[in-house]
Motif scaffolding. Sequence first.
Motif, mmCIF file in Angstrom:
data_model
loop_
_atom_site.group_PDB
_atom_site.id
_atom_site.type_symbol
_atom_site.label_atom_id
_atom_site.label_comp_id
_atom_site.label_asym_id
_atom_site.label_seq_id
_atom_site.Cartn_x
_atom_site.Cartn_y
_atom_site.Cartn_z
ATOM 1 N N ASP A 71 0.832 -1.510 0.135
ATOM 2 C CA ASP A 71 0.163 -0.504 0.515
ATOM 3 C C ASP A 71 0.728 1.531 0.158
ATOM 4 N N PRO A 131 1.254 3.544 -1.890
ATOM 5 C CA PRO A 131 0.791 5.452 -1.988
ATOM 6 C C PRO A 131 -0.119 5.989 -0.402
ATOM 7 N N VAL A 132 -0.269 5.090 1.058
ATOM 8 C CA VAL A 132 -0.573 5.537 1.628
ATOM 9 C C VAL A 132 0.235 5.255 2.442
ATOM 10 N N GLY A 187 6.666 6.091 1.912
ATOM 11 C CA GLY A 187 7.182 5.526 -0.007
ATOM 12 C C GLY A 187 7.647 6.469 -0.973
ATOM 13 N N GLY A 188 8.886 6.479 -1.316
ATOM 14 C CA GLY A 188 9.874 7.522 -1.927
ATOM 15 C C GLY A 188 10.603 7.306 -1.431
ATOM 16 N N ARG A 234 2.846 -4.142 7.294
ATOM 17 C CA ARG A 234 4.175 -3.640 5.918
ATOM 18 C C ARG A 234 5.383 -4.711 7.016
ATOM 19 N N ARG A 289 2.881 11.585 10.341
ATOM 20 C CA ARG A 289 2.178 11.074 9.631
ATOM 21 C C ARG A 289 1.563 11.373 8.435
ATOM 22 N N PHE A 290 1.534 11.286 7.437
ATOM 23 C CA PHE A 290 1.050 11.598 6.410
ATOM 24 C C PHE A 290 1.219 12.829 5.965
ATOM 25 N N ARG A 291 2.286 13.461 6.237
ATOM 26 C CA ARG A 291 2.717 14.799 6.425
ATOM 27 C C ARG A 291 2.849 15.320 4.605
ATOM 28 N N SER A 292 4.219 14.426 4.163
ATOM 29 C CA SER A 292 5.167 14.744 3.053
ATOM 30 C C SER A 292 5.728 13.517 2.763
ATOM 31 N N ARG A 293 6.481 13.871 1.305
ATOM 32 C CA ARG A 293 6.367 12.753 0.704
ATOM 33 C C ARG A 293 8.538 13.180 0.535
ATOM 34 N N PRO A 294 9.586 12.000 -0.105
ATOM 35 C CA PRO A 294 10.365 12.629 0.236
ATOM 36 C C PRO A 294 11.080 13.651 -0.771
ATOM 37 N N CYS A 342 -1.435 10.789 -1.576
ATOM 38 C CA CYS A 342 -0.879 9.674 -2.030
ATOM 39 C C CYS A 342 0.549 10.780 -2.557
ATOM 40 N N GLU A 343 -0.065 11.868 -3.415
ATOM 41 C CA GLU A 343 1.319 12.618 -3.563
ATOM 42 C C GLU A 343 1.744 12.005 -4.886
ATOM 43 N N TRP A 367 4.332 14.083 -7.985
ATOM 44 C CA TRP A 367 5.211 12.994 -7.849
ATOM 45 C C TRP A 367 5.723 13.178 -9.750
ATOM 46 N N ARG A 387 -5.713 7.788 4.605
ATOM 47 C CA ARG A 387 -5.580 8.645 4.360
ATOM 48 C C ARG A 387 -6.379 9.155 3.982
#
Lengths: 780, 200
Positions: free
Chosen positions: A112, A114-115, A119-120, A161, A223-228, B81-82, B86, B111
């Motif tokens: 999962d 995407p959530v 991820g990334g 996970r 939690r869920f704040r951002s992506r790298p 999910c961004e 991306w 989410r």
Amino acid sequence: MTAVQPQTDLITLTIDGFEVTVPKGTLVIRAAEQLGIQIPRFCDHPLLSPVGACRQCLVDIEINGRAFPKPQASCTIPVENGMVVKTQLTSEVAHKAQEGVMEFLLVNHPLDCPVCDKGGECPLQNQAMTSGRGESRFEGKKRTFEKPINISSQVLLDRERCILCARCTRFSKEIAGDPFIDMGERGALQQVAIYEKDPFDSYFSGNTVQICPVGALTGSAYRFRSRPFDLVSTPSVCEHCASGCSLRTDVRRNKTLRRLAGNDPEVNEEWNCDKGRWAFQYTMVKDRIATPLIRENGVLREASWPEAIAVAANGLQGKKAGVLVGGRATVEDSYAYAKFARATLGTNDIDFRSRPHSDEERDFLAAHVVGSKVRYSDIDTADHVVLVGFEPEEESPIVFLRIRKQVRKRALSVTAISPWQTRGFKKLQAKYIGVAPGAEGNALAQLSLTNQSVIVVGERLCESAGGLSAVAELARKSGAKIAWVPRRAGERGALEAGAIGNLLPGGRPISDAAARVDVAAAWSIESDSIPTSAGSDSKAIFAAAARGEIKALVIGGVDPFDMHAPDFAGLESAFVLSLELRPSAITERADVVLPVAAVTEKSGSFMSWEGRTRSFEQAVPETPHQSDLYILSLIAEALGKPLGFSTVRGAAKEFGTLANWDGARASFTSHPVANAAQGVTLASWRQLLDNGSLQVNEPNLAGTARKAVARINAQLAAKLGVANGDLVTISTDHGALSLNVELSDLVDDVVWLPRNAVASQSLRMLGVLNGAQVNIRKGL
Amino acid sequence: MSELEPKRAIDGAAEESIHIPIAGPASLFTQLKGFWVTFAAQFKKVTTVQYPEVKEPTAPRFHGRHQLNRHPDGLEKCIGCELCAWACPADAIYVEGADNSDEQRYSPGERYGKVYQINYLRCIFCGLCIEACPTRALTMTNEYELADDSRKKLIFEKEDLLAPLRSGMLQPPHPYYPGTDDQDYYHGRVTEAHPSQEQK
Ligand code: SF4
Ligand code: SF4
Ligand code: SF4
Ligand code: SF4
Ligand code: FES
């Protein structure tokens, strides 16, 4: 790192056709790294013991022509002479084995992404791409668990996970010594589990989030704040304690979203504590002071910078002034305060110690601490470590981890002199010498050490008269090294920068004429303009202001309630200039309040307890705030006695020319150990997570703070007729506070209280220090 | 290394002048052929449309303004999910995710997208975001009338992009359809809202 590397046998082996020579005992996976060959891995971590839990690192190995029948885990096998290793790059068997392992790992993985917060930046995502099959052949039903569960208020566990690599459990057991998580169940149902009743109660839990190779352990705050790819990362230094951890600060659109432990093998290795990782909201709280404020008819009003600077300069002009720096300033800011006091205000009345302090301590710092070069590596080579006035886990967590590492590795002997045998001391397997608070000096006098020993002294030993003298005497006698570990990150830097009444920058004694000439020359001022006698300390500055002898105060980042019985009267009568982030007891009474930049909003450096310079760059790109030193330079300019620099770089450069002093250090006269107080005495210190002003707005972090309890031993409990959990009230002339009792391993007739817990601010509420007599009674 | 780099002129004097040969005027025949093209065009069918009075439908798969879709009961499909952000080569999308709770549920699962912005000053309508979206939350409509008079108005917020509530849909936040979970939503087993889902 001057220690001589022990001679090790070298071993030569071949990996993918290349020869490499490495020390004996090196693991195959490490040897491959030397050649730049990356073998995929999950459970392997260079600072944890090998387990071979994930099997992702399989390679083909042959020794002297005899091949292992099956691919082997390269993270558990040490190199041997004549070994021939074939990784996935050259061996079809290894490649296929790795693909197979990856397919198995993904059988139960929810995918999962995407959530998923990982991820990334997920090793599983990445290695599924590099070492996995494109398609899964699995068509069954995946194992599912409730998602996610809170194993503490700040760590979330998603068992679906988890790939069962045991990094988190090994970290907790081996490094932190808090084995509150472990593997439960077997086979397909195996999972990371917490003990039913014990939450994941560790000051180091954030590290498990960082080293989990998947998104199974995540932090609640992020939690869920951002992506790298949203984040701009800046190498930083922690401002929360004197351990000096290197961190990484991740900022998204001018907001700090997370901090991670940086990798500095000489200091924090790859770890940090939860405070450094998760306490950063204080820079973004709503009540940050945004504009200069000046007091008019009793109330503060907003003002422009030029107006506020003019009013500040006017208020300071020609008055006898005192300067209080607070222990949180960077080296450059402290240096600016130190120079501002001497060169602009013409006074030695400056002190960075906004906490209980003593003259004995000041002399001790000048004689034994400033300029000292005791390092973390001295702990690594020590034959014996003595902890006095210091609970490392609470007061400097990386010092704790470093000592613990040596305890595990080579059974380093540790002695703890303390009124309470804490969990931290037990984790260090320390020899506990229980002493009533105030009597540490007597216990020190009994010890015999060698010149390989390290005496680790906490800042609160100054509350026990004669304690620091006993340390100095013990060190003189035995040649042992003294490591003075303050709590605040800025204290050692401020000491070196001369933000204290008896020292000029670089540890030059104020009483030394040559030192004054030296400094005056560097500052291009008349050498007789630097007062020759030592200035007052923080408490005396407040008292002098109350008596009307000091008529102006410059105060940067000081919470007066951190001090012992502060005298506020002076704040009312004197002209007070406050440089602050947020409203405080000082700004309430100040005549001019100037907003300053927080650590993430400026560059600069701290000094760890070792005296090691830890420089950092500005992490938040856009900020309206300026560093203390820039503001001081404006005021100095307005007063007609400019500082001569207005940038961090300028200050650092100038301080660099003064940082070393090869003249004589100040001398130290011993103080006798005071007689113990009668009756029940108080022991009290700060815990890592508490009511500290830099921990505001962090509910998840606060959730893992230790519960505030009054600790007494069974003897005193029997005397009072109380049992575990009963309410007791501790009182002095100053005030009282009531807490539930927890029976602990204390010395007789001592009650221990947290110094700054939300429910127990012993210093503020009782107004007394360690070793003072207190009244204790059952009930309210 | 400098061997590999193209040589650059240091100053004007070092530049070589470039010679472009000019063949002279075209022959009379070539010129007449050109005039003929223009003349003949007068008798062709006119393709000009009197926009904005007349509006032609676009091609069915024309890339127009984006839309954030909903599940049949009104819950949002976007999970914040961004991945679209991306994928976007123009950096036109800004997303902030947040946690769903049972009391405040905007989408199925853990989410949802709390902040969702597309900056139409940057968007090049390539559709890569649509391809990246794992939930089919983001699709493109055929709407192309996106001109406006300020930068601010061209940054579309989540409210501007969300698909309108059709009949039978409820405005989130609201709980799952009774007796279902996120998997039922993903597999299309929820087909309408239930009255009990309405939140006071
Ligand atoms: S742990 Fe990695 S692979 Fe698994 S869901 Fe999270 S990002 Fe995807
Ligand atoms: S939670 Fe993470 S670190 Fe711990 S065993 Fe699972 S995958 Fe490994
Ligand atoms: S140990 Fe000290 S320096 Fe390191 S992260 Fe924790 S508070 Fe910061
Ligand atoms: S629109 Fe799609 S890709 Fe973009 S954040 Fe939402 S779910 Fe993810
Ligand atoms: S990395 Fe070798 S078994 Fe996990």
